[in-house]
Design a protein around this motif. Structure first.
Motif, PDB file in Angstrom:
ATOM      1  N   LEU A  57       0.852  -1.183   0.000  1.00  0.00           N
ATOM      2  CA  LEU A  57       0.000   0.000   0.000  1.00  0.00           C
ATOM      3  C   LEU A  57       0.892   1.238   0.000  1.00  0.00           C
ATOM      4  N   PHE A  58       0.446   2.283  -0.685  1.00  0.00           N
ATOM      5  CA  PHE A  58       1.177   3.547  -0.699  1.00  0.00           C
ATOM      6  C   PHE A  58       0.221   4.683  -0.341  1.00  0.00           C
ATOM      7  N   ALA A  59       0.740   5.659   0.394  1.00  0.00           N
ATOM      8  CA  ALA A  59      -0.048   6.859   0.707  1.00  0.00           C
ATOM      9  C   ALA A  59       0.909   8.012   0.941  1.00  0.00           C
ATOM     10  N   ALA A  60       0.575   9.178   0.407  1.00  0.00           N
ATOM     11  CA  ALA A  60       1.427  10.355   0.571  1.00  0.00           C
ATOM     12  C   ALA A  60       0.575  11.566   0.904  1.00  0.00           C
ATOM     13  N   ASP A  61       1.018  12.308   1.911  1.00  0.00           N
ATOM     14  CA  ASP A  61       0.384  13.559   2.320  1.00  0.00           C
ATOM     15  C   ASP A  61      -1.102  13.394   2.590  1.00  0.00           C
ATOM     16  N   VAL A  62      -1.435  12.352   3.323  1.00  0.00           N
ATOM     17  CA  VAL A  62      -2.831  12.126   3.719  1.00  0.00           C
ATOM     18  C   VAL A  62      -3.062  12.518   5.173  1.00  0.00           C
ATOM     19  N   ILE A  63      -2.025  13.045   5.845  1.00  0.00           N
ATOM     20  CA  ILE A  63      -2.120  13.380   7.266  1.00  0.00           C
ATOM     21  C   ILE A  63      -2.197  14.888   7.425  1.00  0.00           C
ATOM     22  N   TYR A  64      -3.418  15.424   7.497  1.00  0.00           N
ATOM     23  CA  TYR A  64      -3.573  16.865   7.706  1.00  0.00           C
ATOM     24  C   TYR A  64      -4.833  17.202   8.495  1.00  0.00           C
ATOM     25  N   SER A  65      -5.618  16.211   8.848  1.00  0.00           N
ATOM     26  CA  SER A  65      -6.836  16.421   9.626  1.00  0.00           C
ATOM     27  C   SER A  65      -7.007  15.216  10.542  1.00  0.00           C
ATOM     28  N   ASP A  66      -7.237  15.461  11.832  1.00  0.00           N
ATOM     29  CA  ASP A  66      -7.389  14.339  12.771  1.00  0.00           C
ATOM     30  C   ASP A  66      -8.542  13.432  12.374  1.00  0.00           C
ATOM     31  N   ASP A  67      -9.659  14.023  11.950  1.00  0.00           N
ATOM     32  CA  ASP A  67     -10.818  13.213  11.555  1.00  0.00           C
ATOM     33  C   ASP A  67     -10.487  12.334  10.359  1.00  0.00           C
ATOM     34  N   LEU A  68      -9.802  12.904   9.366  1.00  0.00           N
ATOM     35  CA  LEU A  68      -9.434  12.112   8.192  1.00  0.00           C
ATOM     36  C   LEU A  68      -8.375  11.072   8.524  1.00  0.00           C
ATOM     37  N   THR A  69      -7.493  11.393   9.467  1.00  0.00           N
ATOM     38  CA  THR A  69      -6.490  10.408   9.896  1.00  0.00           C
ATOM     39  C   THR A  69      -7.177   9.209  10.535  1.00  0.00           C
ATOM     40  N   ASP A  70      -8.204   9.468  11.350  1.00  0.00           N
ATOM     41  CA  ASP A  70      -8.978   8.368  11.933  1.00  0.00           C
ATOM     42  C   ASP A  70      -9.575   7.489  10.837  1.00  0.00           C
ATOM     43  N   LEU A  71     -10.194   8.131   9.845  1.00  0.00           N
ATOM     44  CA  LEU A  71     -10.834   7.388   8.761  1.00  0.00           C
ATOM     45  C   LEU A  71      -9.798   6.638   7.928  1.00  0.00           C
ATOM     46  N   PHE A  72      -8.661   7.275   7.704  1.00  0.00           N
ATOM     47  CA  PHE A  72      -7.590   6.646   6.924  1.00  0.00           C
ATOM     48  C   PHE A  72      -7.118   5.359   7.595  1.00  0.00           C
ATOM     49  N   PHE A  73      -6.825   5.428   8.890  1.00  0.00           N
ATOM     50  CA  PHE A  73      -6.312   4.243   9.567  1.00  0.00           C
ATOM     51  C   PHE A  73      -7.392   3.167   9.713  1.00  0.00           C
ATOM     52  N   ASP A  74      -8.641   3.568   9.801  1.00  0.00           N
ATOM     53  CA  ASP A  74      -9.715   2.572   9.824  1.00  0.00           C
ATOM     54  C   ASP A  74      -9.759   1.810   8.502  1.00  0.00           C
ATOM     55  N   THR A  75      -9.634   2.554   7.392  1.00  0.00           N
ATOM     56  CA  THR A  75      -9.619   1.920   6.076  1.00  0.00           C
ATOM     57  C   THR A  75      -8.399   1.015   5.910  1.00  0.00           C
ATOM     58  N   VAL A  76      -7.228   1.521   6.318  1.00  0.00           N
ATOM     59  CA  VAL A  76      -5.992   0.740   6.198  1.00  0.00           C
ATOM     60  C   VAL A  76      -6.067  -0.524   7.054  1.00  0.00           C
ATOM     61  N   LYS A  77      -6.615  -0.392   8.259  1.00  0.00           N
ATOM     62  CA  LYS A  77      -6.734  -1.559   9.142  1.00  0.00           C
ATOM     63  C   LYS A  77      -7.582  -2.651   8.483  1.00  0.00           C
TER      64      LYS A  77
END
Length: 290
Positions: A176-196
């Motif tokens: 998996l690759f991801a770049a510059d997706v860390i800029y909002s706590d709410d989106l970070t929560d959603l991102f890690f939920d999806t990745v998990k």
């Protein structure tokens, strides 16, 4: 803007439209392969918050450098099935496309996905890859994984829906690759939920993530702090160079930092700076939080 990267002279060229043109060499030398290709990325110079995916950000350039380096110097990514999450312009996925078996380039919003698809069309001939192996699909972190499925129709606004077979194939991805997706706590929560959920499905996967720390003045701290970064770091256990934990245990994610200095800079016209970081992150469903 078009990206042009040269692995031999390591320079960046810009065309008359301001696009970066990426000059890619392939061969089995230490850092390069034999023939030279151009990678052109269509993107916006500025964007609103809702269309940040239309720009190329520094972390994407760093991650593209990493992919290029691995492609030039090893066979690590040869024949892989991979997913780029929050792909924006699709730069990283396109850098991987010549060596991958299949790459799912994902983001949300028709304008961003249309731009990704345009970049696939622009580069497939020059980079000599089959467009069919670069699959542009919508992945909304709010709906997480698996995504909605449908029937592909190029004329339908929902043409970026997944098929059931594509979902099954994506779960077999190992990278998996991801770049510059860390800029909002709410989106970070959603991102890690999806990745998990992705990393809990199908084949064992590793996530390569690049980010740039962003600082804001905090009334609570009365100082300039990178709050979004600290929230990001709360999701995983960090390891040192020997694989030992250095800051406690997280909820199943384990991360090891990659030193950008170890990644040759093929894309020259950006400054990495001390706030650009790269991480290799894995997930173990059996790991417990302490």
């Amino acid at each position: 803007m078009c990206l042009c990267v040269s692995s031999c002279c390591r320079r960046v060229a810009v065309d008359e439209d301001g696009d970066l043109v990426l000059d890619r060499r392939r061969g089995r030398n230490k850092y390069v392969r034999s023939d030279c290709h151009l990678l052109t990325i269509q993107h916006g110079v500025t964007s609103s918050l809702k269309s940040v995916g239309l720009q190329v950000w520094k972390a994407a350039l760093l991650l593209a450098d990493f992919v290029l380096h691995k492609s030039f110097s090893s066979s690590n990514f040869d024949g892989v099935t991979a997913i780029e999450i929050g792909a924006g312009t699709g730069l990283v996925g396109l850098a991987l496309a010549p060596v991958a078996r299949r790459i799912f380039v994902t983001d949300r919003g028709t304008d961003i996905l249309d731009n990704c698809l345009a970049n696939v069309h622009i580069n497939s001939g020059m980079l000599k890859f089959d467009e069919a192996k670069v699959c542009v699909r919508e992945l909304d972190w709010k709906t997480s994984w698996p995504p909605p499925v449908g029937t592909y129709d190029p004329s339908d606004p929902s043409r970026y829906l997944w098929s059931a077979s594509e979902v099954e194939e994506a779960e077999k991805a190992t990278v998996l690759f991801a770049a510059d997706v860390i800029y909002s706590d709410d989106l970070t929560d959603l991102f890690f939920d999806t990745v998990k959920k992705l990393m809990s499905s199908g084949a064992k996967k590793v996530l390569y993530l690049a980010l740039e720390k962003r600082y804001n003045f905090s009334l609570d701290e009365l100082d300039v702090v990178a709050n979004g970064y600290m929230h990001f770091r709360s999701f995983f256990t960090a390891q040192d160079g020997h694989g030992d934990p250095i800051d406690g245990y997280g909820p199943g994610f384990v991360g090891k930092q990659i030193d950008p200095a170890e990644i040759p800079q093929y894309i020259r016209e950006y400054e990495r700076g001390k706030d650009l970081e790269m991480w290799m992150i894995m997930y173990s469903p059996d790991q417990k939080q302490q």
